[in-house]
Write a protein that holds these residues in place. Structure first.
Motif, short mmCIF file in Angstrom:
data_model
loop_
_atom_site.label_atom_id
_atom_site.label_comp_id
_atom_site.label_asym_id
_atom_site.label_seq_id
_atom_site.Cartn_x
_atom_site.Cartn_y
_atom_site.Cartn_z
N HIS A 27 -0.31 2.41 7.16
CA HIS A 27 -1.39 2.25 8.14
C HIS A 27 -2.63 1.62 7.52
O HIS A 27 -3.54 1.20 8.24
CB HIS A 27 -1.73 3.58 8.81
N TYR A 28 -2.71 1.55 6.17
CA TYR A 28 -3.85 0.89 5.54
C TYR A 28 -3.72 -0.63 5.56
O TYR A 28 -4.70 -1.33 5.33
CB TYR A 28 -3.99 1.33 4.08
N PRO A 40 -15.04 6.54 2.25
CA PRO A 40 -13.73 6.04 1.86
C PRO A 40 -13.63 5.97 0.34
O PRO A 40 -14.02 5.00 -0.26
CB PRO A 40 -13.67 4.64 2.47
N LEU A 66 -5.93 -2.73 7.89
CA LEU A 66 -7.33 -2.60 7.47
C LEU A 66 -7.61 -3.50 6.26
O LEU A 66 -8.64 -4.17 6.19
CB LEU A 66 -7.57 -1.13 7.11
N HIS A 84 -6.90 10.73 1.66
CA HIS A 84 -7.23 9.73 2.68
C HIS A 84 -8.74 9.79 2.94
O HIS A 84 -9.41 10.72 2.54
CB HIS A 84 -6.42 9.96 3.95
N PHE A 97 -11.72 -2.00 0.94
CA PHE A 97 -11.87 -2.02 2.40
C PHE A 97 -13.31 -2.19 2.87
O PHE A 97 -13.57 -2.24 4.07
CB PHE A 97 -11.35 -0.69 2.99
N TYR A 117 0.81 -1.21 0.00
CA TYR A 117 0.00 0.00 0.00
C TYR A 117 0.84 1.27 0.00
O TYR A 117 1.23 1.80 1.06
CB TYR A 117 -0.99 -0.02 1.17
#
Ligand SMILES: Cc1cc2nc3c(=O)[nH]c(=O)nc-3n(C[C@H](O)[C@H](O)[C@H](O)COP(=O)(O)OP(=O)(O)OC[C@H]3O[C@@H](n4cnc5c(N)ncnc54)[C@H](O)[C@@H]3O)c2cc1C
Length: 380
Positions: A61-62, A339, A65, A322, A347, A56
């Motif tokens: 941090h994705y 999102p 998820l 984001h 996601f 990613y």
């Protein structure tokens, strides 16, 4: 029939259908409102497929998820009795001057993911559908693939209804008002409903209901096209992974052959063709189609030619690309769940789970701090 619910989910596209399913499965009395039919082609989730990848470049941090989303996509496939995810590996290619491979590699290192770095010759040797400049670098991550986006909306919605959700299609939310007891009343073109919580998953229409986001959310028409490969064997899932290609001409992405229309290619990701989501037309411009044809001629010559089909879709882009997942600061019973920025679909079930947690427990263990409204001054 009662018009009182625990939760109303406004907008049943990618995120709304997943939220509806989570909430219904957890026993909430939930109403889903969708202005069009399920899986329609006027929002952000149509066009058959969406890339899913663990590497990613948009931010390490994705990764947790998306790892959770993989588990939930498999769970959904099992519960629905139909596979909604296809694993092909993901290939991110970049010409010199673009650091996306290094950024994706960083996310793999941070999370201990398997990956390989390939040069131009190795890309073409291993995946003969591609033609790239020799100095191109790529990262191959074996978990990548694609999700069947319209099928998944149908599966989430069907299962939600089987768990007791009420789903009203062809019904448009006009507005909502918070109430003195901390709830919410939603007015539609057919009626009036009350609930303890409202989840706004209205995608490209989000700023209609959160006016403070008008300056921070922009809607753009994006083009995709399908091309029939002349050598199907090298364009089949597995022989060809999902891919992204970065160069000075922009970021293009695509899929191996899935269905009769052939391989699908989209981009450039950074195009800025503004669109009001209430405009009826979604057809890509001639320039957008020409750019896609040019990309295929340069990089997938065995599929070059006139597209077998073209389609337009809407990106809802935030200023920093984001997501937005937060409560309204002055109305915590209202969740804003947007999102997109061109990379949100993969996601969806993990977002649905976050919505379920926020509604039912008031918190979530997922890291949604980067998606806070406070970063946009007008609503923070
Ligand atoms: C061309 C394109 C390619 C993409 N590629 C990828 C990819 O490869 N991988 C990836 O992960 N992501 C990708 N994305 C992004 C991803 O598709 C989006 O993040 C995702 O679809 C957003 O889902 P959503 O539920 O927010 O919006 P939508 O699915 O559009 O849902 C919003 C829903 O709300 C409904 N609605 C709006 N207003 C109202 C109202 N007043 N009353 C009732 N209903 C209402 C709409 O009709 C719609 O059905 C891509 C997006 C586009 C456009």
């Amino acid at each position: 029939m009662s018009n009182i619910f625990d939760v109303i989910v406004a907008g049943v596209g990618g995120m709304g259908s997943a939220s509806l399913y989570t909430l219904a499965r957890r026993g909430q009395r939930v109403l889903g409102l969708e202005q069009f039919e399920l899986g329609h082609n006027r929002g952000s989730s149509h066009g058959e497929t969406r890339v899913i990848r663990m590497a990613y470049f948009e931010g390490s941090h994705y990764v947790p998820l998306v790892q959770r989303a993989y588990t939930l996509w498999d769970d959904l496939s099992a519960a629905a009795g139909q596979s909604v995810i296809v694993r092909t590996g993901s290939l991110e290619m970049a010409e010199p001057g673009h650091d996306f491979v290094e950024r994706s590699e960083g996310s793999c290192i941070d999370h201990g993911l398997a990956y390989e770095v390939l040069d131009g010759a190795a890309i073409m040797g291993r995946f003969p559908a591609f033609r790239v400049r020799p100095e191109t670098r790529a990262i191959f991550q074996p978990d990548g693939g694609y999700v069947l986006s319209e099928d998944a909306i149908g599966a989430h919605a069907r299962l939600a209804v089987s768990h007791g959700a009420r789903l009203h299609t062809g019904e448009r939310m006009l507005d909502f008002k918070t109430t003195s007891d901390g709830g919410v009343v939603v007015r539609t073109d057919r009626g009036r409903y009350s609930a303890a919580h409202l989840v706004l998953t209205t995608g490209p229409w989000m700023s209609r209901f959160v006016p403070g986001l008008v300056e921070s959310l922009a809607t753009y028409k994006q083009a995709v096209a399908w091309f029939r490969p002349q050598v199907p064997a090298i364009s089949a899932p597995g022989a060809m992974p999902v891919f992204i290609h970065f160069s000075d001409r922009g970021e293009f992405y695509g899929f191996p052959q899935h269905g009769a229309r052939g391989i699908k290619v989209g981009g450039p990701h950074f195009a800025r063709v503004a669109i009001d989501p209430d405009e009826p037309g979604r057809e890509p411009t001639a320039e957008q189609v020409a750019e896609l044809c040019g990309f295929v001629a340069r990089h997938i010559p065995s599929a070059a030619g006139t597209p077998s089909a073209v389609s337009g879709c809407i990106y809802t882009r935030t200023l920093d690309e984001h997501f937005v997942i937060d409560r309204l600061p002055d109305a915590p019973q209202v969740l804003v769940v947007s999102p997109c920025s061109g990379h949100g679909y993969k996601f969806a079930p993990a977002i649905g789970e976050i919505v379920g947690d926020l509604v039912m427990t008031g918190g979530t263990t997922a890291n949604i701090q980067p998606f806070a409204l406070a970063r946009f001054a007008a609503v923070g």
